[in-house]
Design an enzyme around this catalytic site. Sequence first.
Site, PDB file in Angstrom:
ATOM      1  N   ASN A  82       0.861  -1.181  -0.039  1.00 21.24           N
ATOM      2  CA  ASN A  82      -0.053   0.064  -0.095  1.00 21.24           C
ATOM      3  C   ASN A  82       0.832   1.240  -0.088  1.00 21.24           C
ATOM      4  OD1 ASN A  82      -1.927   2.168   0.549  1.00 21.24           O
ATOM      5  ND2 ASN A  82      -2.280   1.079   2.606  1.00 21.24           N
ATOM      6  N   LYS A 137       0.035   4.220  -0.101  1.00 17.43           N
ATOM      7  CA  LYS A 137      -0.571   5.431   0.403  1.00 17.43           C
ATOM      8  C   LYS A 137      -0.467   6.531  -0.660  1.00 17.43           C
ATOM      9  CE  LYS A 137       0.112   3.237   4.902  1.00 17.43           C
ATOM     10  NZ  LYS A 137       0.061   3.293   6.221  1.00 17.43           N
ATOM     11  N   HIS A 167      -9.257   1.007   4.989  1.00 13.64           N
ATOM     12  CA  HIS A 167      -8.021   1.195   5.666  1.00 13.64           C
ATOM     13  C   HIS A 167      -8.212   2.162   7.013  1.00 13.64           C
ATOM     14  CE1 HIS A 167      -3.768   2.421   6.700  1.00 13.64           C
ATOM     15  NE2 HIS A 167      -3.536   1.362   5.845  1.00 13.64           N
ATOM     16  N   GLU A 192      -6.593   4.740   7.880  1.00 14.35           N
ATOM     17  CA  GLU A 192      -6.408   5.953   7.721  1.00 14.35           C
ATOM     18  C   GLU A 192      -7.713   6.571   7.200  1.00 14.35           C
ATOM     19  OE1 GLU A 192      -2.610   5.512   5.618  1.00 14.35           O
ATOM     20  OE2 GLU A 192      -1.702   4.931   7.445  1.00 14.35           O
ATOM     21  N   GLU A 212      -5.244  -4.901  10.906  1.00 11.16           N
ATOM     22  CA  GLU A 212      -4.390  -3.950  10.960  1.00 11.16           C
ATOM     23  C   GLU A 212      -4.324  -3.357  12.358  1.00 11.16           C
ATOM     24  OE1 GLU A 212      -2.228  -2.694   6.899  1.00 11.16           O
ATOM     25  OE2 GLU A 212      -4.178  -1.393   7.343  1.00 11.16           O
ATOM     26  N   GLY A 257       2.724   2.261  10.708  1.00  7.29           N
ATOM     27  CA  GLY A 257       3.676   3.405  10.482  1.00  7.29           C
ATOM     28  C   GLY A 257       4.567   3.577  11.878  1.00  7.29           C
ATOM     29  N   SER A 313       3.719  -2.223  10.130  1.00  4.55           N
ATOM     30  CA  SER A 313       5.128  -2.117  10.491  1.00  4.55           C
ATOM     31  C   SER A 313       5.929  -3.608  10.226  1.00  4.55           C
ATOM     32  CB  SER A 313       5.654  -1.690  11.995  1.00  4.55           C
ATOM     33  OG  SER A 313       5.362  -0.423  12.179  1.00  4.55           O
TER      34      SER A 313
HETATM   35  P1  PGA Z   1       3.193   0.190   7.727  1.00  2.00           P
HETATM   36  O1  PGA Z   1       1.646   0.433   7.090  1.00  2.00           O
HETATM   37  O2  PGA Z   1       3.690  -1.047   7.070  1.00  2.00           O
HETATM   38  O3  PGA Z   1       3.746   1.633   7.284  1.00  2.00           O
HETATM   39  O4  PGA Z   1       2.978   0.239   9.279  1.00  2.00           O
HETATM   40  C1  PGA Z   1       0.726  -0.761   6.980  1.00  2.00           C
HETATM   41  C2  PGA Z   1      -0.583  -0.160   6.148  1.00  2.00           C
HETATM   42  O5  PGA Z   1      -1.175   0.941   6.594  1.00  2.00           O
HETATM   43  O6  PGA Z   1      -1.217  -0.751   5.330  1.00  2.00           O
END
Ligand code: PGA
Length: 249
Positions: free
Chosen positions: A9, A11, A94, A96, A166, A172, A212
């Site tokens: 992803n 983003k 997601h 976010e 997640e 992140g 992460s």
């Molecule tokens: P990350 O994000 O690997 O940077 O923690 C995962 C995601 O939000 O899909």
Amino acid sequence: MRKKIVAGNWKMNCDLSQTEYLLSQIKQQKLSSNTTVIVSPPFTNLYNTFESLKETAITVAAQNMHQAANGAYTGEISAAMLKSIGVNTVIIGHSERRAYFGETNELLSQKVTTALEANMTIIFCFGEELDDRRANDHFNLVKQQLQEGLFHVSKNSWDQIILAYEPVWAIGTGETASPEQAQEMHAFIRNTIAENYSQSIADGVSILYGGSVKPSNAAEIFEKPDVDGGLIGGASLNAEDFAAIVNAF
Ligand code: PGA
């Protein structure tokens, strides 16, 4: 046997030239043919990414779509638009989108319905926040996200659904759920699907872990029996790291 899947992803990262560079780097990697590989660039780079990868086994996914078929929704993108450029997979829910764009379980259930009506594959994301885990409410919260956002779908739709658990506190942040915490939740999710649908549907659905994941921790997470791969944010922006995660099974 359910599929092993690693999805990147991107983003809101990568302009056109950065996308072209990252794609050229990804195409130079040796990627295990046992793993389904997905990349999800921003909308502006979906078409060129699809064109660039169409001779490869890599699938291209959108990061979001609107719940309506078309109409006066300035700034939005429909399922039909995605399909018209060859994109048949979409990430829905997601964290976010939930946190910054007000996407509720109710809204996500509409997006799921629209995507399935368009015969798209969905990567459905969900997961608890740190406060939910501290309050020991994470199982309830995850169950509620599934029930309200996803469990209206028919039995026949499950071959178009990929799940991505997640935990928000691990996205992140550099903080990963331990492999045991991931396994515990993935087993709970599979069990919840078995209770609401059937054991065979539960056994067939791929449940990805996200938060992460890096080359250094992917193998220990992916070796857990109910973890079928990962949804990768930051580490998917580096082709070598992404390939190492794809090859970590
Ligand atoms: P990350 O994000 O690997 O940077 O923690 C995962 C995601 O939000 O899909």
